[in-house]
Design a protein around this motif. Structure first.
Motif, PDB file in Angstrom:
ATOM      1  N   VAL A 176       0.870  -1.181   0.000  1.00  0.00           N
ATOM      2  CA  VAL A 176       0.000   0.000   0.000  1.00  0.00           C
ATOM      3  C   VAL A 176       0.902   1.226   0.000  1.00  0.00           C
ATOM      4  O   VAL A 176       1.267   1.750   1.061  1.00  0.00           O
ATOM      5  N   SER A 177       1.284   1.684  -1.178  1.00  0.00           N
ATOM      6  CA  SER A 177       2.191   2.817  -1.276  1.00  0.00           C
ATOM      7  C   SER A 177       1.465   4.153  -1.208  1.00  0.00           C
ATOM      8  O   SER A 177       2.054   5.174  -0.858  1.00  0.00           O
ATOM      9  N   ALA A 178       0.166   4.170  -1.540  1.00  0.00           N
ATOM     10  CA  ALA A 178      -0.596   5.417  -1.497  1.00  0.00           C
ATOM     11  C   ALA A 178      -0.883   5.787  -0.043  1.00  0.00           C
ATOM     12  O   ALA A 178      -1.005   4.916   0.819  1.00  0.00           O
ATOM     13  N   PRO A 179      -0.994   7.075   0.262  1.00  0.00           N
ATOM     14  CA  PRO A 179      -1.288   7.490   1.639  1.00  0.00           C
ATOM     15  C   PRO A 179      -2.682   7.046   2.061  1.00  0.00           C
ATOM     16  O   PRO A 179      -3.615   7.043   1.264  1.00  0.00           O
ATOM     17  N   PHE A 180      -2.805   6.673   3.314  1.00  0.00           N
ATOM     18  CA  PHE A 180      -4.110   6.304   3.865  1.00  0.00           C
ATOM     19  C   PHE A 180      -4.144   6.699   5.328  1.00  0.00           C
ATOM     20  O   PHE A 180      -3.118   6.963   5.945  1.00  0.00           O
ATOM     21  N   LEU A 195      -6.751  -7.599   3.949  1.00  0.00           N
ATOM     22  CA  LEU A 195      -7.135  -6.221   4.242  1.00  0.00           C
ATOM     23  C   LEU A 195      -6.234  -5.232   3.509  1.00  0.00           C
ATOM     24  O   LEU A 195      -6.705  -4.241   2.951  1.00  0.00           O
ATOM     25  N   ALA A 196      -4.927  -5.503   3.521  1.00  0.00           N
ATOM     26  CA  ALA A 196      -3.988  -4.614   2.833  1.00  0.00           C
ATOM     27  C   ALA A 196      -4.267  -4.589   1.335  1.00  0.00           C
ATOM     28  O   ALA A 196      -4.227  -3.522   0.694  1.00  0.00           O
ATOM     29  N   LEU A 197      -4.562  -5.745   0.766  1.00  0.00           N
ATOM     30  CA  LEU A 197      -4.865  -5.807  -0.667  1.00  0.00           C
ATOM     31  C   LEU A 197      -6.149  -5.049  -0.985  1.00  0.00           C
ATOM     32  O   LEU A 197      -6.220  -4.315  -1.983  1.00  0.00           O
ATOM     33  N   ALA A 198      -7.159  -5.196  -0.128  1.00  0.00           N
ATOM     34  CA  ALA A 198      -8.418  -4.478  -0.340  1.00  0.00           C
ATOM     35  C   ALA A 198      -8.222  -2.971  -0.209  1.00  0.00           C
ATOM     36  O   ALA A 198      -8.819  -2.189  -0.957  1.00  0.00           O
ATOM     37  N   LEU A 199      -7.373  -2.555   0.723  1.00  0.00           N
ATOM     38  CA  LEU A 199      -7.090  -1.132   0.888  1.00  0.00           C
ATOM     39  C   LEU A 199      -6.407  -0.569  -0.356  1.00  0.00           C
ATOM     40  O   LEU A 199      -6.746   0.523  -0.832  1.00  0.00           O
ATOM     41  N   ARG A 200      -5.429  -1.316  -0.886  1.00  0.00           N
ATOM     42  CA  ARG A 200      -4.736  -0.855  -2.091  1.00  0.00           C
ATOM     43  C   ARG A 200      -5.706  -0.708  -3.255  1.00  0.00           C
ATOM     44  O   ARG A 200      -5.669   0.292  -3.988  1.00  0.00           O
ATOM     45  N   LYS A 201      -6.594  -1.683  -3.438  1.00  0.00           N
ATOM     46  CA  LYS A 201      -7.548  -1.626  -4.545  1.00  0.00           C
ATOM     47  C   LYS A 201      -8.508  -0.449  -4.383  1.00  0.00           C
ATOM     48  O   LYS A 201      -8.852   0.221  -5.355  1.00  0.00           O
ATOM     49  N   LEU A 202      -8.928  -0.197  -3.135  1.00  0.00           N
ATOM     50  CA  LEU A 202      -9.823   0.944  -2.896  1.00  0.00           C
ATOM     51  C   LEU A 202      -9.150   2.257  -3.287  1.00  0.00           C
ATOM     52  O   LEU A 202      -9.734   3.098  -3.967  1.00  0.00           O
ATOM     53  N   LEU A 203      -7.910   2.450  -2.858  1.00  0.00           N
ATOM     54  CA  LEU A 203      -7.195   3.685  -3.154  1.00  0.00           C
ATOM     55  C   LEU A 203      -6.934   3.820  -4.652  1.00  0.00           C
ATOM     56  O   LEU A 203      -6.989   4.929  -5.199  1.00  0.00           O
ATOM     57  N   GLU A 204      -6.662   2.709  -5.327  1.00  0.00           N
ATOM     58  CA  GLU A 204      -6.431   2.758  -6.767  1.00  0.00           C
ATOM     59  C   GLU A 204      -7.716   3.100  -7.517  1.00  0.00           C
ATOM     60  O   GLU A 204      -7.699   3.886  -8.475  1.00  0.00           O
ATOM     61  N   ARG A 205      -8.841   2.511  -7.089  1.00  0.00           N
ATOM     62  CA  ARG A 205     -10.120   2.824  -7.732  1.00  0.00           C
ATOM     63  C   ARG A 205     -10.463   4.299  -7.567  1.00  0.00           C
ATOM     64  O   ARG A 205     -10.890   4.968  -8.510  1.00  0.00           O
ATOM     65  N   ALA A 258      -8.425   6.794  -6.972  1.00  0.00           N
ATOM     66  CA  ALA A 258      -7.497   7.641  -7.712  1.00  0.00           C
ATOM     67  C   ALA A 258      -7.861   7.711  -9.194  1.00  0.00           C
ATOM     68  O   ALA A 258      -7.618   8.721  -9.862  1.00  0.00           O
ATOM     69  N   ALA A 259      -8.458   6.630  -9.704  1.00  0.00           N
ATOM     70  CA  ALA A 259      -8.869   6.596 -11.111  1.00  0.00           C
ATOM     71  C   ALA A 259     -10.258   7.190 -11.324  1.00  0.00           C
ATOM     72  O   ALA A 259     -10.757   7.202 -12.458  1.00  0.00           O
ATOM     73  N   VAL A 274     -13.358   8.342   1.460  1.00  0.00           N
ATOM     74  CA  VAL A 274     -12.278   7.733   2.233  1.00  0.00           C
ATOM     75  C   VAL A 274     -10.919   8.074   1.625  1.00  0.00           C
ATOM     76  O   VAL A 274      -9.977   8.479   2.319  1.00  0.00           O
ATOM     77  N   ALA A 275     -10.797   7.922   0.306  1.00  0.00           N
ATOM     78  CA  ALA A 275      -9.529   8.198  -0.363  1.00  0.00           C
ATOM     79  C   ALA A 275      -9.190   9.684  -0.334  1.00  0.00           C
ATOM     80  O   ALA A 275      -8.024  10.061  -0.183  1.00  0.00           O
ATOM     81  N   ALA A 276     -10.198  10.543  -0.463  1.00  0.00           N
ATOM     82  CA  ALA A 276      -9.944  11.986  -0.450  1.00  0.00           C
ATOM     83  C   ALA A 276      -9.422  12.440   0.905  1.00  0.00           C
ATOM     84  O   ALA A 276      -8.508  13.260   0.994  1.00  0.00           O
ATOM     85  N   ARG A 277      -9.957  11.889   1.970  1.00  0.00           N
ATOM     86  CA  ARG A 277      -9.482  12.255   3.302  1.00  0.00           C
ATOM     87  C   ARG A 277      -8.053  11.765   3.511  1.00  0.00           C
ATOM     88  O   ARG A 277      -7.258  12.416   4.189  1.00  0.00           O
TER      89      ARG A 277
END
Length: 235
Positions: free
Chosen positions: A89-93, A118-128, A130-131, A141-144
Motif C-alpha cells: 500500500v504505497s498510497a497514503p491512507f 485487508l492490505a490488498l483491499a485497501l490498495r484496490k480501494l485507493l487505486e479505484r 485515484a482513477a 475515504v480516499a480523499a481524506r
C-alpha cells in the motif's frame, strides 16, 4: 521554540504494548523491523514492563517505539518501525480508511492471512478512487487520506473543524473484531479540540418564524480561539 522531530513524536497518541516475536500488532496491522530483535519478548525498563509506542492516525504506515539508548543524552531514542505491508500500500491512507476496509471485508482466514487480504483491499480501494471510480463512500475515504498526506494538512485537521463521518452505504458488511486483542484507533484518529457547535438565536426577520414553525434556526459560522492548554489535556 520550534519543535523538533522527537517533539512531534512525543505529541502523537501513545499505546503501551509488548514486543512479540512477530513484532507489534495494532488493530490488525503488524509492525516489524530488525531494530526490535534485541527486545522481542523482553520487558521494558518501565514499571509495567510494556513498551511505549506512538502512532499517527493520519499516516498509520509506521509507528515509533521508545527504545533504550544509553549513548544519548535522554537515555532513549525513537525508532521508526514500518507496517509489514507498507510496500503493498504505497498510497497514503488514514486510520479512517483502514476502519472502512475492516468493516467491509469479512474474515475468512487466520490472522496473518486476513491482514494481507485487508492490505490488498485497501490498495484496490485507493487505486479505484485515484482513477475516479468506486462508490461515493470510497471516494470520500480516499480523499481524506490524500488530504491528510499533504503538507500542513495534518495540523489543519487537528486545529480545524473535523467533518462528521458519513454513514456507511447500504450493503456494506459488518466486520467481527472480537478476536483482536489490541484496542482499535478512533475514527480517523480524529483529535477534535473544538467545542460542540451551538445553534444561536437568529435575529433575522425570518428567524422568529422559523422557530415558531418548530424548525432549527440557521447556524452561523463561529470563530474559536485555539487553546494550547486545552489541546494538551486532550492529547
Amino acid at each position: 521554540m520550534p519543535l523538533g522531530r522527537e517533539d512531534y513524536i512525543e505529541l502523537m497518541p501513545a499505546k503501551r504494548q509488548k514486543i512479540n516475536d512477530y513484532g507489534i500488532r495494532i488493530d490488525y496491522r503488524t509492525y516489524d523491523h530488525k531494530v526490535l530483535n534485541p527486545y522481542r519478548g523482553e520487558r521494558s525498563p518501565a514499571a509495567d514492563g510494556l513498551w511505549e509506542i506512538h502512532y499517527n492516525p493520519h499516516a498509520p504506515g509506521q509507528i515509533w517505539v521508545r527504545l533504550p539508548r544509553p549513548d544519548q543524552p535522554r537515555g532513549y531514542g525513537w525508532e521508526a518501525v514500518p507496517w509489514i505491508h507498507h510496500t503493498m500500500v504505497s498510497a497514503p491512507f488514514t486510520d479512517f480508511a483502514w476502519q472502512h476496509i475492516k468493516r467491509t471485508v469479512a474474515r475468512r482466514a487466520d490472522r496473518a492471512q486476513h491482514e494481507h487480504v485487508l492490505a490488498l483491499a485497501l490498495r484496490k480501494l485507493l487505486e479505484r478512487a485515484a482513477a475516479g471510480h468506486g462508490t461515493r463512500r470510497e471516494k470520500v475515504v480516499a480523499a481524506r487520506a490524500r488530504t491528510a498526506a499533504t503538507d500542513g494538512a495534518v495540523w489543519g485537521i487537528l486545529y480545524g473543524q473535523q467533518p462528521e463521518a458519513e454513514a456507511d452505504e447500504p450493503g456494506e458488511g459488518v466486520f467481527d473484531d472480537s478476536e483482536d486483542d489490541e484496542e482499535p484507533l478512533t475514527d480517523d484518529g480524529a483529535l477534535s479540540i473544538w467545542p460542540a457547535e451551538h445553534t444561536p438565536q437568529s435575529d433575522s426577520p425570518t428567524g422568529g418564524a422559523v422557530q415558531e414553525a418548530g424548525l432549527p434556526a440557521p447556524r452561523r459560522p463561529q470563530v474559536t480561539v485555539y487553546d494550547p492548554f486545552e489541546e494538551s489535556l486532550r492529547w
